[in-house]
Design a protein around this motif. Structure first.
Motif, short mmCIF file in Angstrom:
data_model
loop_
_atom_site.label_atom_id
_atom_site.label_comp_id
_atom_site.label_asym_id
_atom_site.label_seq_id
_atom_site.Cartn_x
_atom_site.Cartn_y
_atom_site.Cartn_z
N ALA A 280 2.26 -9.96 -18.39
CA ALA A 280 1.34 -9.39 -19.37
C ALA A 280 1.18 -7.88 -19.22
CB ALA A 280 -0.03 -10.06 -19.25
N SER A 281 1.94 -7.27 -18.33
CA SER A 281 1.89 -5.82 -18.16
C SER A 281 2.58 -5.13 -19.33
CB SER A 281 2.57 -5.43 -16.85
OG SER A 281 1.78 -5.78 -15.75
N ASP B 176 -1.27 -8.95 -15.35
CA ASP B 176 -0.99 -7.60 -15.82
C ASP B 176 -0.82 -6.66 -14.62
OD1 ASP B 176 -3.61 -7.19 -14.97
OD2 ASP B 176 -4.45 -7.20 -16.99
N HIS B 177 -1.12 -5.38 -14.82
CA HIS B 177 -0.81 -4.38 -13.80
C HIS B 177 -1.65 -4.56 -12.53
CE1 HIS B 177 1.08 -0.75 -12.41
NE2 HIS B 177 -0.05 -0.06 -12.37
#
Length: 260
Positions: A214-215, A242-243
């Motif tokens: 999801a990044s 994500d990140h």
């Protein structure tokens, strides 16, 4: 808090938890050692984990003239304070710094690179990176620190409203000048912040590259390119992450790679 002294005399502050083989955590832009503390605690049952303040942040010192070589020496000083050799994990621009340290020949046993934010290798991507970086550096030169942080976070893919809120949080203005250091780190090896293929080819240690599905797409693409450039690299793509990955999700991935 503990301290060690880097080669140029700069004091580097760090926290140490756990027992076992040494593992050093290197934070990314705008982060101090508190940012990696949750991951350190999650890994402490298996390793001696060190979280440190990169120079110009938290309780570490600084000098008037910055160079990436000095930051590499800082990691060397922390490794020496730990046990003389260590596995090293880096997140975001901290991952790019870890890559530079490993390629420089520091006594690093294993390398974990968590989404080093290298940009594309085409001319347009490099030009956009240079222009965006120049805006942040100009804002810093004008002492418009909050605006510099907000601009940087937006450039990194954070929604504008969230970037504005984070930029105004306590402590952000104080650490903002260190953004210039992160830009220097990202340019180390390849101007314009592209993937430094030659530098990466010199990392002989086993290396794990971590990316979240999801990044921002450019970070996932960079991770895949980094793996291909490493002599002994493997990729862990974390579904739905994500990140910034929660410590309870990331720690098992690191433990599987690092072993005992």
């Amino acid at each position: 808090m503990l301290t060690t002294t880097s080669a140029d005399g700069t004091t580097i502050a760090y926290d140490q938890v756990g027992s076992g083989a040494a593992l050093i955590l290197v934070g990314g832009a705008l982060c101090d050692r508190n940012s990696t503390a949750p991951l350190a605690e999650a890994l402490a049952p298996a390793y001696t984990v060190i979280s440190y303040d990169r120079r110009g942040r938290g309780d570490s010192g600084d000098t008037s003239q910055y160079s990436v070589a000095r930051e590499i020496e800082d990691i060397g000083a922390v490794i020496a304070a730990a046990s003389g050799t260590a596995a090293v994990y880096g997140h975001s621009s901290g991952a790019a710094l870890v890559a530079a340290a490993a390629a420089a020949g520091l006594p690093i046993s294993k390398v974990v690179l968590h989404e080093p934010p290298y940009g594309g290798d085409d001319e347009e991507s490099r030009q956009q990176a240079d222009e965006s970086g120049a805006v942040v550096l100009r804002l810093l030169a004008e002492n418009r620190r909050t605006e510099a942080v907000e601009t940087f976070l937006t450039m990194a893919g954070m929604p504008a409203e969230a970037a504005g809120e984070l930029a105004r949080m306590p402590g952000m203005a104080e650490v903002a000048p260190s953004l210039a250091y992160d830009f220097a780190v990202m340019d180390h090896g390849t101007a314009g912040g592209g993937v430094p293929f030659e530098l990466l080819s010199g990392i002989t240690q086993p290396a794990l590259v971590v990316a979240g599905s999801a990044s921002p797409p450019f970070m996932v693409e960079a991770a895949r390119a980094v793996v291909k450039a490493l002599p002994d690299g493997r990729l862990a793509e974390l579904d739905g992450q994500d990140h910034v990955v929660p410590a309870e999700v990331l720690a098992p991935v690191l433990r599987e790679f690092l072993g005992d």
